[in-house]
Design a protein around this motif. Structure first.
Motif, PDB file in Angstrom:
ATOM      1  N   GLU A  17       0.817  -1.204   0.000  1.00 42.77           N
ATOM      2  CA  GLU A  17       0.000   0.000   0.000  1.00 42.77           C
ATOM      3  C   GLU A  17       0.854   1.259   0.000  1.00 42.77           C
ATOM      4  O   GLU A  17       0.395   2.336  -0.311  1.00 42.77           O
ATOM      5  CB  GLU A  17      -0.923  -0.008   1.228  1.00 42.77           C
ATOM      6  CG  GLU A  17      -1.951  -1.129   1.178  1.00 42.77           C
ATOM      7  CD  GLU A  17      -2.880  -1.101   2.371  1.00 42.77           C
ATOM      8  OE1 GLU A  17      -2.673  -0.237   3.247  1.00 42.77           O
ATOM      9  OE2 GLU A  17      -3.794  -1.924   2.426  1.00 42.77           O
ATOM     10  N   THR A  18       2.133   1.119   0.392  1.00 44.23           N
ATOM     11  CA  THR A  18       3.012   2.281   0.437  1.00 44.23           C
ATOM     12  C   THR A  18       4.437   1.841   0.175  1.00 44.23           C
ATOM     13  O   THR A  18       4.783   0.670   0.364  1.00 44.23           O
ATOM     14  CB  THR A  18       2.926   2.975   1.811  1.00 44.23           C
ATOM     15  OG1 THR A  18       3.722   4.175   1.790  1.00 44.23           O
ATOM     16  CG2 THR A  18       3.457   2.074   2.922  1.00 44.23           C
ATOM     17  N   ILE A  19       5.261   2.753  -0.267  1.00 44.96           N
ATOM     18  CA  ILE A  19       6.683   2.462  -0.450  1.00 44.96           C
ATOM     19  C   ILE A  19       7.344   2.439   0.917  1.00 44.96           C
ATOM     20  O   ILE A  19       7.120   3.316   1.750  1.00 44.96           O
ATOM     21  CB  ILE A  19       7.340   3.530  -1.347  1.00 44.96           C
ATOM     22  CG1 ILE A  19       6.760   3.451  -2.765  1.00 44.96           C
ATOM     23  CG2 ILE A  19       8.861   3.352  -1.385  1.00 44.96           C
ATOM     24  CD1 ILE A  19       7.188   4.589  -3.660  1.00 44.96           C
ATOM     25  N   ARG A  20       8.172   1.417   1.148  1.00 47.85           N
ATOM     26  CA  ARG A  20       8.905   1.292   2.414  1.00 47.85           C
ATOM     27  C   ARG A  20      10.403   1.389   2.133  1.00 47.85           C
ATOM     28  O   ARG A  20      10.936   0.640   1.309  1.00 47.85           O
ATOM     29  CB  ARG A  20       8.597  -0.029   3.110  1.00 47.85           C
ATOM     30  CG  ARG A  20       7.162  -0.150   3.609  1.00 47.85           C
ATOM     31  CD  ARG A  20       6.892  -1.503   4.244  1.00 47.85           C
ATOM     32  NE  ARG A  20       7.711  -1.728   5.420  1.00 47.85           N
ATOM     33  CZ  ARG A  20       7.398  -1.294   6.639  1.00 47.85           C
ATOM     34  NH1 ARG A  20       6.285  -0.594   6.822  1.00 47.85           N
ATOM     35  NH2 ARG A  20       8.167  -1.554   7.679  1.00 47.85           N
ATOM     36  N   ILE A  21      11.059   2.311   2.825  1.00 43.78           N
ATOM     37  CA  ILE A  21      12.510   2.480   2.713  1.00 43.78           C
ATOM     38  C   ILE A  21      13.124   2.152   4.063  1.00 43.78           C
ATOM     39  O   ILE A  21      12.762   2.747   5.081  1.00 43.78           O
ATOM     40  CB  ILE A  21      12.890   3.913   2.302  1.00 43.78           C
ATOM     41  CG1 ILE A  21      12.245   4.289   0.967  1.00 43.78           C
ATOM     42  CG2 ILE A  21      14.412   4.062   2.217  1.00 43.78           C
ATOM     43  CD1 ILE A  21      12.439   5.746   0.585  1.00 43.78           C
ATOM     44  N   TYR A  24      12.400  15.523   4.047  1.00 42.92           N
ATOM     45  CA  TYR A  24      12.254  15.611   2.589  1.00 42.92           C
ATOM     46  C   TYR A  24      11.315  14.521   2.048  1.00 42.92           C
ATOM     47  O   TYR A  24      10.721  14.670   0.985  1.00 42.92           O
ATOM     48  CB  TYR A  24      13.640  15.467   1.958  1.00 42.92           C
ATOM     49  CG  TYR A  24      13.703  15.600   0.450  1.00 42.92           C
ATOM     50  CD1 TYR A  24      13.488  16.819  -0.172  1.00 42.92           C
ATOM     51  CD2 TYR A  24      14.000  14.495  -0.357  1.00 42.92           C
ATOM     52  CE1 TYR A  24      13.567  16.934  -1.556  1.00 42.92           C
ATOM     53  CE2 TYR A  24      14.087  14.602  -1.730  1.00 42.92           C
ATOM     54  CZ  TYR A  24      13.871  15.834  -2.328  1.00 42.92           C
ATOM     55  OH  TYR A  24      13.954  15.942  -3.701  1.00 42.92           O
ATOM     56  N   ALA A  25      11.163  13.440   2.809  1.00 44.23           N
ATOM     57  CA  ALA A  25      10.367  12.301   2.341  1.00 44.23           C
ATOM     58  C   ALA A  25       8.893  12.664   2.200  1.00 44.23           C
ATOM     59  O   ALA A  25       8.356  13.473   2.960  1.00 44.23           O
ATOM     60  CB  ALA A  25      10.520  11.125   3.303  1.00 44.23           C
ATOM     61  N   ASP A  26       8.237  12.063   1.217  1.00 46.77           N
ATOM     62  CA  ASP A  26       6.810  12.253   1.017  1.00 46.77           C
ATOM     63  C   ASP A  26       6.035  11.648   2.187  1.00 46.77           C
ATOM     64  O   ASP A  26       6.443  10.616   2.742  1.00 46.77           O
ATOM     65  CB  ASP A  26       6.368  11.582  -0.290  1.00 46.77           C
ATOM     66  CG  ASP A  26       7.039  12.215  -1.504  1.00 46.77           C
ATOM     67  OD1 ASP A  26       6.867  13.422  -1.689  1.00 46.77           O
ATOM     68  OD2 ASP A  26       7.732  11.496  -2.242  1.00 46.77           O
ATOM     69  N   HIS A  45      18.753  14.331  -0.182  1.00 43.49           N
ATOM     70  CA  HIS A  45      17.809  14.439  -1.291  1.00 43.49           C
ATOM     71  C   HIS A  45      18.137  13.434  -2.399  1.00 43.49           C
ATOM     72  O   HIS A  45      17.242  12.786  -2.955  1.00 43.49           O
ATOM     73  CB  HIS A  45      17.804  15.854  -1.851  1.00 43.49           C
ATOM     74  CG  HIS A  45      17.364  16.892  -0.868  1.00 43.49           C
ATOM     75  ND1 HIS A  45      17.350  18.244  -1.155  1.00 43.49           N
ATOM     76  CD2 HIS A  45      16.931  16.787   0.418  1.00 43.49           C
ATOM     77  CE1 HIS A  45      16.923  18.915  -0.099  1.00 43.49           C
ATOM     78  NE2 HIS A  45      16.668  18.048   0.864  1.00 43.49           N
ATOM     79  N   ALA A  46      19.421  13.321  -2.709  1.00 39.99           N
ATOM     80  CA  ALA A  46      19.846  12.396  -3.766  1.00 39.99           C
ATOM     81  C   ALA A  46      19.535  10.956  -3.380  1.00 39.99           C
ATOM     82  O   ALA A  46      19.063  10.163  -4.211  1.00 39.99           O
ATOM     83  CB  ALA A  46      21.337  12.558  -4.035  1.00 39.99           C
ATOM     84  N   MET A  47      19.767  10.618  -2.125  1.00 42.30           N
ATOM     85  CA  MET A  47      19.499   9.264  -1.653  1.00 42.30           C
ATOM     86  C   MET A  47      18.003   8.953  -1.712  1.00 42.30           C
ATOM     87  O   MET A  47      17.591   7.878  -2.149  1.00 42.30           O
ATOM     88  CB  MET A  47      20.038   9.108  -0.227  1.00 42.30           C
ATOM     89  CG  MET A  47      19.932   7.706   0.327  1.00 42.30           C
ATOM     90  SD  MET A  47      20.922   7.486   1.826  1.00 42.30           S
ATOM     91  CE  MET A  47      20.011   8.501   2.992  1.00 42.30           C
ATOM     92  N   TYR A  48      17.194   9.902  -1.278  1.00 44.26           N
ATOM     93  CA  TYR A  48      15.746   9.682  -1.286  1.00 44.26           C
ATOM     94  C   TYR A  48      15.214   9.574  -2.721  1.00 44.26           C
ATOM     95  O   TYR A  48      14.431   8.666  -3.037  1.00 44.26           O
ATOM     96  CB  TYR A  48      15.030  10.811  -0.553  1.00 44.26           C
ATOM     97  CG  TYR A  48      13.527  10.647  -0.556  1.00 44.26           C
ATOM     98  CD1 TYR A  48      12.909   9.780   0.340  1.00 44.26           C
ATOM     99  CD2 TYR A  48      12.732  11.334  -1.475  1.00 44.26           C
ATOM    100  CE1 TYR A  48      11.528   9.606   0.321  1.00 44.26           C
ATOM    101  CE2 TYR A  48      11.357  11.161  -1.497  1.00 44.26           C
ATOM    102  CZ  TYR A  48      10.759  10.297  -0.597  1.00 44.26           C
ATOM    103  OH  TYR A  48       9.407  10.130  -0.625  1.00 44.26           O
ATOM    104  N   ASP A  49      15.624  10.498  -3.587  1.00 42.40           N
ATOM    105  CA  ASP A  49      15.148  10.470  -4.978  1.00 42.40           C
ATOM    106  C   ASP A  49      15.538   9.167  -5.668  1.00 42.40           C
ATOM    107  O   ASP A  49      14.758   8.597  -6.443  1.00 42.40           O
ATOM    108  CB  ASP A  49      15.708  11.666  -5.747  1.00 42.40           C
ATOM    109  CG  ASP A  49      15.104  12.990  -5.301  1.00 42.40           C
ATOM    110  OD1 ASP A  49      14.030  12.974  -4.659  1.00 42.40           O
ATOM    111  OD2 ASP A  49      15.713  14.050  -5.567  1.00 42.40           O
TER     112      ASP A  49
END
Length: 352
Positions: free
Chosen positions: A44-48, A70-72, A308-312
């Motif tokens: 249901e959602t992206i998990r990092i 920064y995460a959504d 930001h680069a890691m998250y993107d």
């Protein structure tokens, strides 16, 4: 009779309508239940998942704060602290896989021992973004789903050396306080055998030598990137009457530890006794120390850019989006540039 037949017809018609409605409702219920079952099998959602080598590291803490902010809001970020324990980090890798993480970000405890993490990633076919503590090129190239996000340690060492050289060669700074034509210095180095620590130390000193500055090393202290350990090491040197004109620290925490040592030993006269001190990272504490003129300079390690680069990259890997515009070099690397920070430009970074 006609009225009776009419009433019976009406009741029969009503019953048919009710049955039809019930059938429709049953069909809808089955359909809805089927969608629900299907969705329950889907994510249901992206998990990092993220494992950091030590949550007490100021730079890592500030990088992760930026990453999370920064995460959504509809993305789940699960963070683990390995506490400088490689075995614990290996267990966390399994936990993140078992927890259904789409992408895993690893800040390695020991860059020379990533085997179990790599084997797990290969076995479960999960993408891994290594960050801040760089593993070897051979290990990174074992999968096209392995990436590294960080900075160039050599560049940071060179810039630190350039900052110190500029001040030493400026007659107005008078860093050579004993006027012997040499600079007595201490190197505060991070972990023994740590690649970034070795490279930062080496290139900082080489840059000073290339600038025709005569150096006399009076101390090499391994302080594990830790403020308290750095304070203890420098206090020992102060109490041994070592002549110190320059302190080069592999990170801001250790530079701040050196400042703490002088404040503790000399109190109100600390600034008069303090040598020229330089750090690397540009943490908030380091920038504030420059603002207060306790530290001469630092090299800004772009924690915001790295976060930001890691998250993107993580989102692109999780969703199958193109990686073409993420600035990946050699198929595996995203490196953010450093910036020299002095009193002249510290406000731009302290209050950004």
């Amino acid at each position: 009779m006609t009225k009776v037949i009419s009433r019976l017809y009406s009741r029969s018609e009503n019953r048919r309508k009710i049955i039809s409605i019930n059938i429709i409702l049953i069909i809808l219920l089955v359909s809805i239940t089927g969608c629900s079952d299907t969705k329950s099998d889907e994510k249901e959602t992206i998990r990092i998942g993220v494992s950091v080598y030590d949550s007490r590291d100021t730079f890592i803490t500030q990088l992760m704060d930026e990453f999370n902010s920064y995460a959504d809001p509809d993305v789940t970020v699960v963070t683990y602290n390995a506490g400088q324990n490689m075995k614990e980090q290996n267990n966390q890798m399994q936990d993140m896989i078992d927890g259904g993480c789409d992408v895993i970000c690893i800040n390695l405890v020991d860059r020379t021992e990533p085997e179990q993490i790599i084997d797990l990633a290969l076995s479960y076919d999960v993408p891994v973004i290594f960050f801040n503590r760089e593993l070897t090129q051979e290990d990174l190239q074992r999968s096209d789903k392995f990436y590294y996000v960080g900075s160039d340690a050599m560049e940071s060492g060179i810039m630190q050396g350039e900052l110190a050289a500029a001040d030493i060669l400026d007659e107005g700074t008078n860093i050579d306080t004993n006027n012997d034509g040499m600079i007595q210095y201490v190197m505060l180095q991070g972990e023994a055998g740590h690649q970034d620590a070795i490279v930062r130390s080496e290139y900082s000193v080489e840059t000073l030598i290339d600038s025709k500055i005569q150096l006399d090393r009076v101390g090499l202290a391994i302080a594990n990137f830790n403020r308290t350990q750095a304070q203890s090491k420098i206090e020992q040197l102060i109490n041994s009457d070592a002549q110190i004109e320059l302190i080069l620290a592999n990170n801001d925490d250790m530079a701040l530890g050196a400042i703490d040592a002088y404040l503790n030993v000399y109190g109100e006269n600390a600034k008069l006794e303090m040598p020229a001190i330089y750090g690397i990272d540009g943490t908030i504490g380091g920038l504030e120390a420059i603002k207060m003129e306790y530290m001469r300079g630092t090299v800004y390690n772009d924690k915001e850019g790295q976060a930001h680069a890691m998250y993107d990259l993580a989102i692109a890997l999780a969703t199958g989006r193109s990686l073409d515009d993420l600035g990946i070099e050699d198929g595996h690397y995203i490196r953010l540039p450093h910036t020299k920070i002095t009193l002249d430009n510290v406000n731009e970074y302290l209050y950004q």
